[in-house]
Design an enzyme around this catalytic site. Structure first.
Site, short mmCIF file in Angstrom:
data_model
loop_
_atom_site.label_atom_id
_atom_site.label_comp_id
_atom_site.label_asym_id
_atom_site.label_seq_id
_atom_site.Cartn_x
_atom_site.Cartn_y
_atom_site.Cartn_z
N GLU A 1 0.83 -1.21 0.00
CA GLU A 1 0.00 0.00 0.00
C GLU A 1 0.86 1.25 0.00
OE1 GLU A 1 -3.30 0.52 -0.20
OE2 GLU A 1 -3.55 -1.62 -0.58
N CYS B 1 -12.43 1.79 -15.69
CA CYS B 1 -12.83 3.21 -15.59
C CYS B 1 -11.56 4.06 -15.57
CB CYS B 1 -13.65 3.42 -14.32
SG CYS B 1 -14.51 5.00 -14.30
N CYS C 1 -17.14 1.60 -20.56
CA CYS C 1 -18.38 1.45 -19.79
C CYS C 1 -19.11 0.16 -20.14
CB CYS C 1 -19.28 2.66 -19.99
SG CYS C 1 -18.48 4.19 -19.46
N CYS D 1 -18.11 -2.56 -17.86
CA CYS D 1 -18.01 -2.22 -16.43
C CYS D 1 -19.19 -2.79 -15.64
CB CYS D 1 -17.97 -0.70 -16.29
SG CYS D 1 -17.88 -0.17 -14.57
N CYS E 1 -24.65 3.47 -13.19
CA CYS E 1 -23.67 4.57 -13.19
C CYS E 1 -24.29 5.81 -13.83
CB CYS E 1 -22.41 4.16 -13.93
SG CYS E 1 -21.21 5.49 -14.07
S1 SF4 Z 1 -19.90 2.74 -16.23
FE1 SF4 Z 1 -19.35 4.42 -14.89
S2 SF4 Z 1 -17.90 3.53 -13.44
FE2 SF4 Z 1 -18.06 2.12 -15.16
S3 SF4 Z 1 -16.42 2.70 -16.57
FE3 SF4 Z 1 -18.23 3.83 -17.20
S4 SF4 Z 1 -18.06 5.77 -16.12
FE4 SF4 Z 1 -16.69 4.35 -15.10
#
Ligand code: SF4
Length: 338
Positions: A38, A185, A192, A195, A201
């Site tokens: 970390e 992201c 997206c 994701c 989101c």
């Molecule tokens: S959906 Fe939202 S959190 Fe996921 S990559 Fe796209 S902007 Fe980022």
């Protein structure tokens, strides 16, 4: 049921397939190894830490107790090249304060030198299973976009982190959020469609708008001269006392021009300024207190990156001078033949 139950499930499923499970600090619950990773990762890329620093440091200091009993100088030497040496000094201070055994709760961990709330949460969660969210730079970016916020102060960011957090699966959630920020992201080209947060989101229509870009500031340039004094065999070196590089050794730097032979120039970029310096060999001894050591002895000391560059430059000139049978200084005014 948690309002983000569906997202939590999607995050866990994503992590099972795409998570970076092979990172060595994810294959252990040893708090020291997690803590070390970390701290190293705070200002350094994963690849650099993995390839050059994590394992050699552990080889030198297998336990936190080994760090505690070592002199600070030895810890700085093992940290050499990683930069941001305050991290190494704090690691040493924490090792001594805890006598090599870290406490187990985030609240206690946060009291230790150099351990902020997010690092304390990471150690407590990954080593001891405490259900607390983390908030590193990658997670922050995901939260800004998920909640469609352009700016937020730290308390609000922590509230967002707590809102989305999965207290039932803290380990997987925290690891996944770091990985999503690092690999999906991303700052410039978020993907997206891949994701696990995309179902809810709010920022995904224009992720590049969140967070608001930081104002671009140009780093000021500091011009200095490295004052390389030699008595012919040994070189002047001193222990630095600045907040940035305290505890490291280095050649004397001067703000004024030094008369002597120009060996070359070095450039080093720091977080808040860039150093552009000339390296000058002089037979005039600096006024500040210095030690005189051979280049081989200096090589064993913890040096900053720029001092390491200067050492290489001086060594190479010394080798050339010996090879060509040239004295450093041929006259009392100090000009040499390089
Ligand atoms: S959906 Fe939202 S959190 Fe996921 S990559 Fe796209 S902007 Fe980022």
């Amino acid at each position: 049921m948690h309002p983000y139950y569906a997202i939590h499930t999607a995050i866990r499923d994503w992590y099972a397939i795409h998570g970076r499970h092979d990172l060595p600090w994810r294959q252990t619950h040893d708090p020291y190894r997690i803590y070390l990773s970390e701290i190293m990762l705070q200002q350094t890329q994963v690849g650099t830490v993995l390839e050059r620093f994590y394992f050699p440091f552990l080889e030198r200091f297998p336990t936190l107790a080994d760090v505690a009993t070592a002199p600070e100088e030895a810890v700085l030497k093992a940290w050499e090249g990683l930069g941001y040496y305050t991290r190494a000094r704090n690691l040493h201070a924490t090792a001594q304060k805890t006598q090599g055994t870290l406490p187990q709760t985030s609240t206690e961990l946060e009291q230790l030198p150099g351990i902020g709330r997010s690092t304390a949460a990471a150690i407590a969660c990954f080593a001891y299973g405490e259900a607390v969210p983390i908030l590193d730079a990658n997670v922050r970016r995901v939260l800004y976009r998920f909640f469609r916020r352009r700016t937020a102060k730290a308390p609000e960011l922590w509230r967002m982190a707590e809102r989305l957090f999965d207290p039932e699966h803290p380990y997987e959630y925290n690891q996944a959020m770091m990985d999503i920020g690092a690999t999906v992201c991303t700052p410039k080209s978020p993907r997206c469609s891949e994701c696990p947060l995309s179902a809810q989101c709010r920022g995904q229509a224009h992720p590049e708008r969140y967070p608001a870009p930081r104002r671009c500031t140009t780093r000021p340039i500091r011009r200095r001269t490295f004052w390389i004094y030699t008595d012919g065999e040994r070189y002047a070196i001193h222990k630095k006392e600045s907040r940035l590089l305290g505890g490291l050794y280095g050649f004397v730097q001067s703000e004024v021009e030094i008369v002597g032979a120009l060996l070359g120039e070095v450039v080093q970029h720091y977080s808040h300024f860039s150093l552009n310096a000339t390296v000058v060999l002089s037979d005039e001894q600096p006024e500040e207190s210095v030690e005189l050591l051979t280049l081989a002895e200096i090589d064993t000391l913890p040096l900053s990156r720029v001092d390491r560059k200067v050492l290489e430059m001086v060594s190479s000139h010394q080798k050339n001078a010996i090879k060509n049978g040239i004295e450093y200084f041929e006259s009392s005014n100090g000009y040499n033949k390089f």
